[in-house]
Enzyme design. Structure first.
Site, PDB file in Angstrom:
ATOM      1  N   LEU A 137      -5.656  -0.959   2.388  1.00 52.80           N
ATOM      2  CA  LEU A 137      -5.053  -2.088   1.536  1.00 52.80           C
ATOM      3  C   LEU A 137      -3.842  -1.572   0.921  1.00 52.80           C
ATOM      4  CD1 LEU A 137      -8.146  -3.422  -0.317  1.00 52.80           C
ATOM      5  CD2 LEU A 137      -7.127  -4.391   1.741  1.00 52.80           C
ATOM      6  N   ASP A 138      -2.602  -2.446   1.025  1.00 52.72           N
ATOM      7  CA  ASP A 138      -1.415  -2.033   0.279  1.00 52.72           C
ATOM      8  C   ASP A 138      -1.728  -1.769  -0.934  1.00 52.72           C
ATOM      9  OD1 ASP A 138      -0.025  -2.882   2.736  1.00 52.72           O
ATOM     10  OD2 ASP A 138       0.217  -4.873   2.069  1.00 52.72           O
ATOM     11  N   ARG A 139      -0.795  -0.740  -1.571  1.00 46.49           N
ATOM     12  CA  ARG A 139      -1.052  -0.385  -2.956  1.00 46.49           C
ATOM     13  C   ARG A 139      -1.337  -1.551  -3.775  1.00 46.49           C
ATOM     14  NH1 ARG A 139       4.217   1.825  -5.615  1.00 46.49           N
ATOM     15  NH2 ARG A 139       4.963  -0.379  -5.444  1.00 46.49           N
TER      16      ARG A 139
END
Length: 337
Positions: A137-139
């Protein structure tokens, strides 16, 4: 080139892509096999082969395996985590926004991997710097993230992911309104030619498919239910921006954000944007077959607290601020079966 040399002869009429074939033959991950090819360690007839090569029967292939490096260690970090599921084989983390998944530049000591190490959670071997990581997942995207604790679990889950047998469902706020629903966005994604930190839709990029359903339509944004056939970097954010409905609060792919709204109506849109501390995107659903027992595990994660004010403003409903299950309230999970 130093290392152990493994030689074998192709016994099938024709192989699939070399990187896939090599991964299966040598029990490697796809990324490890691709790395061997990129480093010109895979040869036939004295010439290095390409990852896309399809080899005919009786081709003799030599692979020079690199000498084993000492196992990398990760500095432990400490942070509160919420586990949606955990046993001796797998764990599912309800990842908070702002937490990078694996170590990398600027985040060598404070990623999710570091935090899991700090908790003493065993992680399966994986690609360099990504032990136990099945998907990412993106930050600044929150929500459900699947982690493998054993090598067997990691291999089986990676295979399930590649064969689209893991269902990942996201909730997001997108600017504007889709003319129809559901809709499928199919557009190739690649690194932006002028900015290597960003992705873009580009001919020749990697195949990518996102399915979009409108759950609720508000004055300026839609509450969206998003599912993936593929898992490219920034895929949902890039695809929604590509079709003119970027994710609310997205700092990289906003394409104007609230400024897209008619000036006379822009005040309400700007308020939504102000109340979104990051991209309004959340991994809300995860369904997978347990890699050992085969039992179906279905998990849900409600809309996160840090985005609740933005959702309430988008719906023009202050009562949502007291709503404990806003996604369920809007029927987001109704099609889960």
């Amino acid at each position: 080139m130093s290392g152990t040399v493994v030689t074998f002869c192709v016994a099938v009429p024709e192989t699939e892509r070399l990187d896939r074939f090599l991964a299966e033959q040598l029990s490697l991950s796809r990324s490890a096999a691709a790395r061997l090819v990129a480093e010109k360690r895979v040869v036939a007839g004295g010439r290095p082969l390409r990852a896309s090569a399809q080899l005919p029967a009786r081709t003799v292939v030599s692979v020079t395996l690199p000498e084993e490096a000492p196992p990398r260690t990760y500095a432990p970090a400490h942070r509160e985590l919420t586990f949606a599921y955990e046993d001796e084989h797998v764990a599912v983390i309800d990842k908070p926004a702002g937490l990078v998944v694996h170590p990398g530049p600027g985040h060598w000591d404070d990623s999710l991997v570091n935090v899991l190490m700090g908790r003493g959670v065993g992680l399966a071997p994986g690609a360099e710097g990504r032990p136990g990581i099945v998907h990412r997942l993106d930050r600044d995207t929150s929500g459900l993230l699947l982690i493998a604790k054993t090598d067997l679990a990691h291999r089986r889950l990676a295979g399930a992911l590649e064969h689209r047998q893991i269902e990942r469902t996201y909730a997001g706020l997108g600017w504007g309104h889709f003319a129809s629903s559901p809709v499928t966005i199919e557009a190739p994604i690649a690194r932006h030619p002028n900015d290597r930190q960003r992705m873009t839709v580009l001919a020749g990029g990697r195949h990518a498919v996102t399915h979009v359903g409108v759950v609720a339509r508000f004055a300026h944004v839609d509450l969206l239910r998003l599912t993936l056939d593929t898992g490219r970097t920034h895929q949902i954010r890039v695809h929604l921006a590509h079709v003119g409905h970027p994710v609310v609060g997205d700092p990289e792919y906003a394409f104007g954000g609230s400024r897209r709204v008619t000036p006379s109506l822009r005040g309400a849109a700007e308020r939504i944007e102000t109340l979104a501390p990051r991209q309004a995107l959340h991994a809300a659903g995860l369904v997978f077959a347990h890699p050992v027992s085969g039992v179906t595990i279905a998990l849900r994660s409600e809309w996160p607290a840090d985005l609740l004010a933005a959702l309430a403003a988008a719906a023009d409903d202050p009562g949502l601020l007291a709503q404990r299950n806003p996604l369920q309230y809007f029927g987001f999970f109704a099609s889960d079966g």
